[in-house]
Design a protein around this motif. Structure first.
Motif, PDB file in Angstrom:
ATOM      1  N   ALA A   1      29.474   0.886  53.813  1.00  0.00           N
ATOM      2  CA  ALA A   1      30.291   1.900  54.497  1.00  0.00           C
ATOM      3  C   ALA A   1      31.513   2.161  53.623  1.00  0.00           C
ATOM      4  O   ALA A   1      32.631   1.767  53.945  1.00  0.00           O
ATOM      5  CB  ALA A   1      30.690   1.393  55.885  1.00  0.00           C
TER       6      ALA A   1
ATOM      7  N   ASN B   1      34.045   4.309  50.721  1.00  0.00           N
ATOM      8  CA  ASN B   1      34.795   5.530  50.495  1.00  0.00           C
ATOM      9  C   ASN B   1      33.950   6.592  49.758  1.00  0.00           C
ATOM     10  O   ASN B   1      33.928   7.760  50.154  1.00  0.00           O
ATOM     11  CB  ASN B   1      35.992   5.132  49.627  1.00  0.00           C
ATOM     12  N   VAL B   2      33.266   6.175  48.696  1.00  0.00           N
ATOM     13  CA  VAL B   2      32.504   7.157  47.900  1.00  0.00           C
ATOM     14  C   VAL B   2      31.340   7.725  48.719  1.00  0.00           C
ATOM     15  O   VAL B   2      31.033   8.919  48.617  1.00  0.00           O
ATOM     16  CB  VAL B   2      32.043   6.554  46.545  1.00  0.00           C
TER      17      VAL B   2
ATOM     18  N   SER C   1      26.875  -1.919  57.311  1.00  0.00           N
ATOM     19  CA  SER C   1      28.186  -2.461  56.970  1.00  0.00           C
ATOM     20  C   SER C   1      28.168  -3.936  57.321  1.00  0.00           C
ATOM     21  O   SER C   1      27.468  -4.348  58.245  1.00  0.00           O
ATOM     22  CB  SER C   1      29.281  -1.755  57.777  1.00  0.00           C
ATOM     23  N   SER C   2      28.923  -4.747  56.584  1.00  0.00           N
ATOM     24  CA  SER C   2      28.992  -6.169  56.925  1.00  0.00           C
ATOM     25  C   SER C   2      29.809  -6.369  58.197  1.00  0.00           C
ATOM     26  O   SER C   2      29.796  -7.443  58.786  1.00  0.00           O
ATOM     27  CB  SER C   2      29.612  -6.950  55.766  1.00  0.00           C
TER      28      SER C   2
ATOM     29  N   ARG D   1      33.267  -1.507  61.672  1.00  0.00           N
ATOM     30  CA  ARG D   1      33.405  -0.520  60.599  1.00  0.00           C
ATOM     31  C   ARG D   1      32.134   0.322  60.504  1.00  0.00           C
ATOM     32  O   ARG D   1      32.190   1.529  60.304  1.00  0.00           O
ATOM     33  CB  ARG D   1      33.705  -1.228  59.271  1.00  0.00           C
TER      34      ARG D   1
ATOM     35  N   ASN E   1      30.748  -4.524  43.897  1.00  0.00           N
ATOM     36  CA  ASN E   1      29.876  -4.607  42.724  1.00  0.00           C
ATOM     37  C   ASN E   1      29.018  -5.865  42.682  1.00  0.00           C
ATOM     38  O   ASN E   1      27.914  -5.851  42.144  1.00  0.00           O
ATOM     39  CB  ASN E   1      30.725  -4.515  41.450  1.00  0.00           C
TER      40      ASN E   1
ATOM     41  N   HIS F   1      25.426  -5.438  44.492  1.00  0.00           N
ATOM     42  CA  HIS F   1      24.411  -4.443  44.087  1.00  0.00           C
ATOM     43  C   HIS F   1      23.090  -5.107  43.704  1.00  0.00           C
ATOM     44  O   HIS F   1      22.012  -4.594  44.018  1.00  0.00           O
ATOM     45  CB  HIS F   1      24.905  -3.603  42.897  1.00  0.00           C
TER      46      HIS F   1
ATOM     47  N   GLU G   1      25.098   2.358  42.828  1.00  0.00           N
ATOM     48  CA  GLU G   1      26.357   2.658  42.150  1.00  0.00           C
ATOM     49  C   GLU G   1      26.496   1.811  40.889  1.00  0.00           C
ATOM     50  O   GLU G   1      25.843   0.782  40.722  1.00  0.00           O
ATOM     51  CB  GLU G   1      27.555   2.408  43.094  1.00  0.00           C
ATOM     52  N   LYS G   2      27.338   2.290  40.007  1.00  0.00           N
ATOM     53  CA  LYS G   2      27.713   1.545  38.814  1.00  0.00           C
ATOM     54  C   LYS G   2      28.848   0.602  39.154  1.00  0.00           C
ATOM     55  O   LYS G   2      29.572   0.896  40.102  1.00  0.00           O
ATOM     56  CB  LYS G   2      28.098   2.465  37.676  1.00  0.00           C
TER      57      LYS G   2
ATOM     58  N   ASN H   1      24.311   5.857  39.633  1.00  0.00           N
ATOM     59  CA  ASN H   1      25.113   7.031  40.000  1.00  0.00           C
ATOM     60  C   ASN H   1      26.235   7.317  39.001  1.00  0.00           C
ATOM     61  O   ASN H   1      27.415   7.288  39.339  1.00  0.00           O
ATOM     62  CB  ASN H   1      25.662   6.882  41.416  1.00  0.00           C
TER      63      ASN H   1
ATOM     64  N   TRP I   1      40.149  -3.593  45.780  1.00  0.00           N
ATOM     65  CA  TRP I   1      39.351  -4.440  44.872  1.00  0.00           C
ATOM     66  C   TRP I   1      39.494  -4.033  43.412  1.00  0.00           C
ATOM     67  O   TRP I   1      39.388  -4.875  42.528  1.00  0.00           O
ATOM     68  CB  TRP I   1      37.878  -4.422  45.303  1.00  0.00           C
ATOM     69  N   ARG I   2      39.752  -2.765  43.137  1.00  0.00           N
ATOM     70  CA  ARG I   2      39.840  -2.328  41.737  1.00  0.00           C
ATOM     71  C   ARG I   2      40.918  -3.080  40.960  1.00  0.00           C
ATOM     72  O   ARG I   2      40.760  -3.298  39.763  1.00  0.00           O
ATOM     73  CB  ARG I   2      40.141  -0.823  41.677  1.00  0.00           C
TER      74      ARG I   2
ATOM     75  N   TYR J   1      27.449  15.571  42.287  1.00  0.00           N
ATOM     76  CA  TYR J   1      26.655  14.642  43.101  1.00  0.00           C
ATOM     77  C   TYR J   1      25.449  15.360  43.719  1.00  0.00           C
ATOM     78  O   TYR J   1      24.411  14.743  43.901  1.00  0.00           O
ATOM     79  CB  TYR J   1      27.533  13.995  44.173  1.00  0.00           C
TER      80      TYR J   1
HETATM   81  P1  NDP Z   1      35.162   0.895  49.063  1.00  0.00           P
HETATM   82  O1  NDP Z   1      36.238  -0.105  48.864  1.00  0.00           O
HETATM   83  O2  NDP Z   1      35.441   2.101  49.870  1.00  0.00           O
HETATM   84  O3  NDP Z   1      33.867   0.198  49.686  1.00  0.00           O
HETATM   85  C1  NDP Z   1      33.277  -0.955  49.116  1.00  0.00           C
HETATM   86  C2  NDP Z   1      32.984  -1.941  50.236  1.00  0.00           C
HETATM   87  O4  NDP Z   1      34.222  -2.379  50.766  1.00  0.00           O
HETATM   88  C3  NDP Z   1      32.228  -1.314  51.379  1.00  0.00           C
HETATM   89  O5  NDP Z   1      30.840  -1.554  51.213  1.00  0.00           O
HETATM   90  C4  NDP Z   1      32.802  -1.982  52.619  1.00  0.00           C
HETATM   91  O6  NDP Z   1      31.981  -3.050  53.071  1.00  0.00           O
HETATM   92  C5  NDP Z   1      34.089  -2.611  52.155  1.00  0.00           C
HETATM   93  N1  NDP Z   1      35.207  -1.974  52.872  1.00  0.00           N
HETATM   94  C6  NDP Z   1      35.444  -0.657  53.048  1.00  0.00           C
HETATM   95  N2  NDP Z   1      36.550  -0.467  53.785  1.00  0.00           N
HETATM   96  C7  NDP Z   1      37.012  -1.692  54.086  1.00  0.00           C
HETATM   97  C8  NDP Z   1      38.114  -2.179  54.818  1.00  0.00           C
HETATM   98  N3  NDP Z   1      38.968  -1.344  55.411  1.00  0.00           N
HETATM   99  N4  NDP Z   1      38.287  -3.510  54.904  1.00  0.00           N
HETATM  100  C9  NDP Z   1      37.444  -4.359  54.311  1.00  0.00           C
HETATM  101  N5  NDP Z   1      36.365  -3.954  53.604  1.00  0.00           N
HETATM  102  C10 NDP Z   1      36.164  -2.642  53.493  1.00  0.00           C
HETATM  103  O7  NDP Z   1      34.642   1.219  47.598  1.00  0.00           O
HETATM  104  P2  NDP Z   1      34.383   2.568  46.812  1.00  0.00           P
HETATM  105  O8  NDP Z   1      33.759   3.597  47.644  1.00  0.00           O
HETATM  106  O9  NDP Z   1      35.590   2.935  46.086  1.00  0.00           O
HETATM  107  O10 NDP Z   1      33.311   2.012  45.732  1.00  0.00           O
HETATM  108  C11 NDP Z   1      32.069   1.522  46.155  1.00  0.00           C
HETATM  109  C12 NDP Z   1      31.127   1.442  44.975  1.00  0.00           C
HETATM  110  O11 NDP Z   1      30.937   2.742  44.456  1.00  0.00           O
HETATM  111  C13 NDP Z   1      31.585   0.606  43.802  1.00  0.00           C
HETATM  112  O12 NDP Z   1      30.471  -0.007  43.214  1.00  0.00           O
HETATM  113  C14 NDP Z   1      32.184   1.608  42.853  1.00  0.00           C
HETATM  114  O13 NDP Z   1      32.117   1.164  41.508  1.00  0.00           O
HETATM  115  C15 NDP Z   1      31.322   2.808  43.079  1.00  0.00           C
HETATM  116  N6  NDP Z   1      31.995   4.120  42.915  1.00  0.00           N
HETATM  117  C16 NDP Z   1      31.355   5.100  42.211  1.00  0.00           C
HETATM  118  C17 NDP Z   1      31.864   6.355  42.098  1.00  0.00           C
HETATM  119  C18 NDP Z   1      31.098   7.405  41.368  1.00  0.00           C
HETATM  120  O14 NDP Z   1      31.563   8.529  41.289  1.00  0.00           O
HETATM  121  N7  NDP Z   1      29.938   7.126  40.826  1.00  0.00           N
HETATM  122  C19 NDP Z   1      33.156   6.708  42.713  1.00  0.00           C
HETATM  123  C20 NDP Z   1      33.752   5.617  43.447  1.00  0.00           C
HETATM  124  C21 NDP Z   1      33.174   4.384  43.545  1.00  0.00           C
HETATM  125  P3  NDP Z   1      30.877  -2.801  54.218  1.00  0.00           P
HETATM  126  O15 NDP Z   1      29.886  -1.893  53.611  1.00  0.00           O
HETATM  127  O16 NDP Z   1      30.353  -4.173  54.436  1.00  0.00           O
HETATM  128  O17 NDP Z   1      31.576  -2.187  55.375  1.00  0.00           O
END
Ligand code: NDP
Length: 331
Positions: free
Chosen positions: A9, A11-12, A34-35, A39, A74, A77, A94-95, A121, A163-164, A282
């Motif tokens: 679940a 952001n991307v 989602s874990s 959420r 990451n 995956h 995702e990468k 991706n 995390w970044r 996309y």
């Molecule tokens: P997010 O931080 O939004 O999501 C990653 C994980 O974090 C989710 O699976 C979720 O776990 C958990 N999470 C989300 N919100 C919360 C919160 N409020 N509290 C605790 N945990 C949370 O990551 P991104 O969307 O930025 O990136 C995800 C992946 O996509 C990465 O591998 C990244 O490298 C890649 N990416 C690729 C892009 C592209 O254009 N190709 C662009 C952006 C990212 P759960 O699923 O368990 O809820």
């Protein structure tokens, strides 16, 4: 129809991928994992997804899901891709595909064995800008290649400073520079042979995680490429310049998720802008992936492309750590 399950679940997924799937004819998002149950429920409701679960096996056992999109942290995956492939689901991951080349290669092997399509991706190679640059290079418009520069440093929005900049599987290299690597592989149709990098840390990232990088890749034919990436420099322009024997290709504002940017050629006749028809990056990636799972063509970036971009990204990390130029062996 193509039924999709979202693993993560994220952001991307919310910002780009739900829409990219629904834009495909017959593309339906049928479940999200989602874990965290709360959420997952909130994500499902906000995005009009009928089913949510915290169990990977539950999601993968659903017969109405043909493909999964994996956008979890990451380090997840690898095992999620293996499980999905074994359940007979196609995987757009995702990468970085994984955190080690061994794991990424294993993902390709298991997906091949299971007869499912694996895509990575890497969005940038889908951009009208980069597709035009690729065509110009291929047509010999600037002659033999000599050097290139990639500018892909910006400022990480406050909402993304998680995390970044805090986790060891974050950092600019695996998050962003890996896209530059994929773009260069796409543009040059080759892998680099060696890598050198210096990194910065501490302005936004902690615990030695890099928040800036200057790197050099050496490509076959003695072609040198310079890359600047980072999270800490607001307002810096993004782009790419490719220098050949007869001229330069200049891509401006093209290291972006948005369908924007320009491409021009500067040579003995002056500078000329190349006409472009922009499209959503996309949408194209998920269109090609959907065709591939129906037996037509390949994803824009395959699993093998994801192994290669990871191997090269990890060579940059190794160089930054050791201070040495690292030879690259893409499996
Ligand atoms: P997010 O931080 O939004 O999501 C990653 C994980 O974090 C989710 O699976 C979720 O776990 C958990 N999470 C989300 N919100 C919360 C919160 N409020 N509290 C605790 N945990 C949370 O990551 P991104 O969307 O930025 O990136 C995800 C992946 O996509 C990465 O591998 C990244 O490298 C890649 N990416 C690729 C892009 C592209 O254009 N190709 C662009 C952006 C990212 P759960 O699923 O368990 O809820």
């Amino acid at each position: 129809p193509t039924g999709w399950g979202l693993i993560g679940a994220s952001n991307v997924a919310r910002e780009w991928i739900v829409d990219a799937i629904r834009t495909q004819p017959g593309g339906e998002v049928r479940a999200v994992l989602s874990s965290d149950a709360g959420r997952g429920a909130a994500f499902a409701q906000a995005n009009g997804i009928a089913y949510h679960t915290t169990s990977l096996q539950d999601l993968l056992s659903r017969p109405d899901i043909d493909a999964v999109y994996i956008s979890t942290g990451n380090r997840l995956h690898f095992e999620q891709t293996i499980a999905a492939a074994r359940a007979g689901k196609h995987v757009m991951c995702e990468k970085p595909l994984a955190l080690s080349v061994e794991h990424a290669s294993e993902m390709v092997r298991v997906c091949n064995h299971a007869g499912v399509v694996l895509g990575t991706n890497h969005h940038l190679r889908n951009a009208a800008t980069h597709m035009a640059i690729h065509g110009l290079i291929e047509d010999g418009r600037i002659g033999g290649l000599i050097a290139a520069r990639v500018f892909h440093a910006n400022f990480l929005a406050a909402a993304l400073q998680g995390w970044r900049v805090k986790d060891q599987d974050g950092g600019v290299i695996l998050d962003s520079t890996i896209h530059d690597i994929d773009t260069l592989r796409f543009l040059f149709d080759e892998n680099p042979v060696s890598a050198f990098a210096m990194t910065q840390s501490g302005r936004l990232a902690r615990d030695g995680i890099e928040d800036g990088i200057m790197a050099v890749l050496r490509f076959p034919g003695d072609v040198l490429v310079q890359i600047h990436g980072g999270y800490t420099t607001p307002f810096s322009p993004g782009g790419i310049e490719i220098m050949g024997e007869r001229g330069v290709i200049i891509g401006r504002d093209c290291m972006s998720q948005q369908p924007i940017g320009t491409v021009s050629v500067r040579d003995a006749d002056g500078e000329h802008e190349i006409p472009l028809k922009h499209h959503n990056l996309y949408h194209r990636a998920f269109g090609l992936f959907t065709s591939a799972i129906h037996g037509d063509g390949r994803p824009a970036a395959t699993g093998e492309d994801g192994v290669a971009s990871l191997a090269i990204a990890l060579a940059l990390r190794e160089s930054a750590r050791t201070g040495r130029e690292i030879g690259i062996n893409v499996p």
